[in-house]
Design a protein around this motif. Structure first.
Motif, PDB file in Angstrom:
ATOM      1  N   THR A 103      12.579 -13.505   1.462  1.00 46.76           N
ATOM      2  CA  THR A 103      13.482 -12.514   2.054  1.00 46.76           C
ATOM      3  C   THR A 103      12.881 -11.975   3.345  1.00 46.76           C
ATOM      4  O   THR A 103      11.698 -12.187   3.625  1.00 46.76           O
ATOM      5  CB  THR A 103      13.779 -11.355   1.071  1.00 46.76           C
ATOM      6  OG1 THR A 103      14.692 -10.438   1.681  1.00 46.76           O
ATOM      7  CG2 THR A 103      12.513 -10.611   0.670  1.00 46.76           C
ATOM      8  N   ASP A 104      13.711 -11.282   4.127  1.00 53.60           N
ATOM      9  CA  ASP A 104      13.216 -10.678   5.366  1.00 53.60           C
ATOM     10  C   ASP A 104      12.797  -9.223   5.138  1.00 53.60           C
ATOM     11  O   ASP A 104      12.365  -8.553   6.059  1.00 53.60           O
ATOM     12  CB  ASP A 104      14.303 -10.732   6.451  1.00 53.60           C
ATOM     13  CG  ASP A 104      15.557  -9.965   6.055  1.00 53.60           C
ATOM     14  OD1 ASP A 104      15.854  -9.868   4.844  1.00 53.60           O
ATOM     15  OD2 ASP A 104      16.241  -9.444   6.943  1.00 53.60           O
ATOM     16  N   ARG A 105      12.984  -8.739   3.905  1.00 50.53           N
ATOM     17  CA  ARG A 105      12.717  -7.324   3.655  1.00 50.53           C
ATOM     18  C   ARG A 105      11.355  -7.142   2.994  1.00 50.53           C
ATOM     19  O   ARG A 105      11.001  -7.901   2.081  1.00 50.53           O
ATOM     20  CB  ARG A 105      13.793  -6.750   2.737  1.00 50.53           C
ATOM     21  CG  ARG A 105      15.188  -6.838   3.322  1.00 50.53           C
ATOM     22  CD  ARG A 105      15.378  -5.832   4.413  1.00 50.53           C
ATOM     23  NE  ARG A 105      16.748  -5.838   4.903  1.00 50.53           N
ATOM     24  CZ  ARG A 105      17.259  -4.860   5.641  1.00 50.53           C
ATOM     25  NH1 ARG A 105      16.538  -3.815   5.980  1.00 50.53           N
ATOM     26  NH2 ARG A 105      18.504  -4.938   6.062  1.00 50.53           N
ATOM     27  N   PRO A 106      10.607  -6.104   3.397  1.00 52.85           N
ATOM     28  CA  PRO A 106       9.303  -5.870   2.771  1.00 52.85           C
ATOM     29  C   PRO A 106       9.447  -5.376   1.333  1.00 52.85           C
ATOM     30  O   PRO A 106      10.506  -4.878   0.939  1.00 52.85           O
ATOM     31  CB  PRO A 106       8.682  -4.787   3.650  1.00 52.85           C
ATOM     32  CG  PRO A 106       9.818  -4.124   4.344  1.00 52.85           C
ATOM     33  CD  PRO A 106      10.915  -5.140   4.460  1.00 52.85           C
ATOM     34  N   GLU A 107       8.373  -5.495   0.550  1.00 51.05           N
ATOM     35  CA  GLU A 107       8.418  -5.078  -0.851  1.00 51.05           C
ATOM     36  C   GLU A 107       8.789  -3.611  -1.015  1.00 51.05           C
ATOM     37  O   GLU A 107       9.468  -3.239  -1.959  1.00 51.05           O
ATOM     38  CB  GLU A 107       7.071  -5.356  -1.525  1.00 51.05           C
ATOM     39  CG  GLU A 107       6.929  -6.823  -1.898  1.00 51.05           C
ATOM     40  CD  GLU A 107       5.552  -7.197  -2.401  1.00 51.05           C
ATOM     41  OE1 GLU A 107       4.642  -6.331  -2.382  1.00 51.05           O
ATOM     42  OE2 GLU A 107       5.385  -8.365  -2.798  1.00 51.05           O
ATOM     43  N   ARG A 108       8.358  -2.769  -0.088  1.00 50.84           N
ATOM     44  CA  ARG A 108       8.679  -1.344  -0.271  1.00 50.84           C
ATOM     45  C   ARG A 108      10.173  -1.085  -0.142  1.00 50.84           C
ATOM     46  O   ARG A 108      10.726  -0.209  -0.796  1.00 50.84           O
ATOM     47  CB  ARG A 108       7.848  -0.434   0.637  1.00 50.84           C
ATOM     48  CG  ARG A 108       8.077  -0.622   2.119  1.00 50.84           C
ATOM     49  CD  ARG A 108       7.141   0.260   2.924  1.00 50.84           C
ATOM     50  NE  ARG A 108       7.529   1.675   2.880  1.00 50.84           N
ATOM     51  CZ  ARG A 108       6.705   2.687   3.101  1.00 50.84           C
ATOM     52  NH1 ARG A 108       5.427   2.474   3.363  1.00 50.84           N
ATOM     53  NH2 ARG A 108       7.133   3.924   3.079  1.00 50.84           N
ATOM     54  N   PHE A 109      10.849  -1.867   0.686  1.00 53.97           N
ATOM     55  CA  PHE A 109      12.301  -1.756   0.788  1.00 53.97           C
ATOM     56  C   PHE A 109      12.953  -2.199  -0.528  1.00 53.97           C
ATOM     57  O   PHE A 109      13.846  -1.535  -1.059  1.00 53.97           O
ATOM     58  CB  PHE A 109      12.813  -2.629   1.945  1.00 53.97           C
ATOM     59  CG  PHE A 109      14.313  -2.794   1.977  1.00 53.97           C
ATOM     60  CD1 PHE A 109      15.105  -1.886   2.674  1.00 53.97           C
ATOM     61  CD2 PHE A 109      14.927  -3.845   1.307  1.00 53.97           C
ATOM     62  CE1 PHE A 109      16.496  -2.029   2.685  1.00 53.97           C
ATOM     63  CE2 PHE A 109      16.313  -3.988   1.320  1.00 53.97           C
ATOM     64  CZ  PHE A 109      17.097  -3.084   2.010  1.00 53.97           C
ATOM     65  N   LEU A 110      12.480  -3.339  -1.075  1.00 55.52           N
ATOM     66  CA  LEU A 110      13.053  -3.840  -2.322  1.00 55.52           C
ATOM     67  C   LEU A 110      12.820  -2.843  -3.462  1.00 55.52           C
ATOM     68  O   LEU A 110      13.684  -2.647  -4.318  1.00 55.52           O
ATOM     69  CB  LEU A 110      12.455  -5.206  -2.673  1.00 55.52           C
ATOM     70  CG  LEU A 110      12.659  -6.311  -1.624  1.00 55.52           C
ATOM     71  CD1 LEU A 110      11.959  -7.600  -2.066  1.00 55.52           C
ATOM     72  CD2 LEU A 110      14.127  -6.581  -1.359  1.00 55.52           C
ATOM     73  N   ALA A 111      11.668  -2.176  -3.450  1.00 55.19           N
ATOM     74  CA  ALA A 111      11.357  -1.182  -4.480  1.00 55.19           C
ATOM     75  C   ALA A 111      12.348  -0.017  -4.411  1.00 55.19           C
ATOM     76  O   ALA A 111      12.882   0.436  -5.438  1.00 55.19           O
ATOM     77  CB  ALA A 111       9.925  -0.684  -4.323  1.00 55.19           C
ATOM     78  N   ALA A 112      12.637   0.456  -3.206  1.00 58.74           N
ATOM     79  CA  ALA A 112      13.597   1.552  -3.043  1.00 58.74           C
ATOM     80  C   ALA A 112      14.979   1.123  -3.530  1.00 58.74           C
ATOM     81  O   ALA A 112      15.692   1.879  -4.198  1.00 58.74           O
ATOM     82  CB  ALA A 112      13.673   1.978  -1.571  1.00 58.74           C
ATOM     83  N   GLU A 113      15.338  -0.120  -3.225  1.00 59.69           N
ATOM     84  CA  GLU A 113      16.642  -0.633  -3.653  1.00 59.69           C
ATOM     85  C   GLU A 113      16.733  -0.720  -5.182  1.00 59.69           C
ATOM     86  O   GLU A 113      17.767  -0.417  -5.769  1.00 59.69           O
ATOM     87  CB  GLU A 113      16.891  -2.006  -3.034  1.00 59.69           C
ATOM     88  CG  GLU A 113      17.235  -1.955  -1.551  1.00 59.69           C
ATOM     89  CD  GLU A 113      18.644  -1.433  -1.311  1.00 59.69           C
ATOM     90  OE1 GLU A 113      18.765  -0.198  -1.080  1.00 59.69           O
ATOM     91  OE2 GLU A 113      19.601  -2.209  -1.362  1.00 59.69           O
TER      92      GLU A 113
END
Ligand code: GDP
Ligand code: K
Ligand code: MG
Length: 293
Positions: free
Chosen positions: A181-191
């Motif tokens: 993905t293009d999104r960092p892990e911290r973004f995925l965690a928030a999601e």
């Protein structure tokens, strides 16, 4: 090999995010029964010997343009067709909706190859009806392929992926082969935290919520995540916390389990609920909360 970008489009709740996750075998894009679950454009990258497919999951279009958040979602959905190689249009059920008419117009303008995927066929009893619908659909638009699928069960997803690859241009990898993905892990965690909120709370509340990661600490044996759940009113804060903190505790443990699975490491997750009046209606608050494209 064939490599390129594929836009996943269609009405809210047809199963776009579910499809992307199933193909990638990971929860990259959050899902729920509620529209507006997907708020950001998210790439899901699937690399094989045959090539690289870069899926773009998108929020659907939203009617009420008075809200700044909805305007943001519509801009994101609108610009998705620029620069993609193939479109996969998902529909759910064998009929067209008002929203689909807008899609027909956009596709005619864009002139891209389109695959029509009828999703949720696990719920369709009358398989003959699917063929009749395909006949009728082909008269409305020159679809490259029409495929019945189940994003949830995985039905016909191999065929869908083969067809997509056939339509992509020949070329080298766009992203490194191990990137998903293009999104960092911290973004995925928030999601993921937002997914649990969306699934557990009533119908209206999810729209008043956003999640911000305040601190994301990667230690050798554990990842420590400190997140703020922003709501618009103090009454909403009380609902999110629940009686004696029960609701927040459930949301935290659901989210922690999924984040652990995703990053394959032990997670400590701390959630705070705070009020920011009218965040979803202010362009400035949206920007400070990471809604920018
Ligand atoms: P999106 O808004 O288009 O991204 O839709 P989601 O992926 O969030 O899915 C909306 C709802 O439809 C969720 O509750 C999914 O579990 C459900 N769903 C998605 N694909 C299928 C499918 O193939 N079969 C069934 N029965 N449900 C599905
Ligand atoms: K949804
Ligand atoms: Mg979605």
């Amino acid at each position: 090999m064939n490599c390129g970008y594929v836009a996943l489009i269609g009405r809210p709740n047809v199963g776009k995010s579910t499809l992307m996750n199933h193909i990638l075998g990971q929860k990259i894009s959050i899902t729920s029964r509620k529209p507006q679950t997907t708020r950001h454009r998210i790439l899901g990258i699937n690399t094989s010997d045959a090539g690289q497919v870069v899926y773009m999951d998108t929020p659907g279009m939203h009617q009420d343009e008075k809200k700044a958040l909805n305007r943001y979602l519509n801009r994101t959905a609108d610009t998705t067709l620029l620069g993609v190689d193939v479109v996969v249009w998902l529909i759910d059920g064998l009929s067209w909706h008002e929203y689909d008419e807008q899609i027909f117009k956009k596709l005619k303008r864009a002139g891209l190859p389109v695959i029509l995927a009828v999703n949720k066929v696990d719920k369709v009893k009358d398989k003959e009806a699917i063929l009749a619908f395909f006949d009728q659909a082909q008269q409305r638009y020159p679809f490259e392929y029409l495929i019945p699928i189940s994003a949830l069960k995985g039905t016909n997803l191999d065929e869908l992926q083969q067809r997509i690859l056939q339509l992509l241009p020949e070329g080298g990898l766009i992203y490194p082969e191990d990137q998903i993905t293009d999104r960092p892990e911290r973004f995925l965690a928030a999601e993921i935290v937002r997914e649990k909120l969306t699934r557990r709370l009533g119908d209206e509340l999810p729209y008043a919520i956003t999640v911000e990661i305040e601190r994301y600490q990667e230690l050798p044996n554990i990842t420590k995540i400190y997140a703020i759940i922003w709501v618009e009113r103090s009454t909403q804060k009380n609902i999110v916390i629940g009686k004696q903190g029960e609701m927040l505790k459930k949301i935290g443990s659901d989210a922690r389990a999924d984040i652990q699975k995703l990053i394959d490491q032990k997670v400590y997750l701390q959630l705070w609920v705070k009020v920011k009046k009218g965040w979803s209606n202010s362009e400035r608050s949206l920007q400070s909360l990471g809604f920018s494209e």
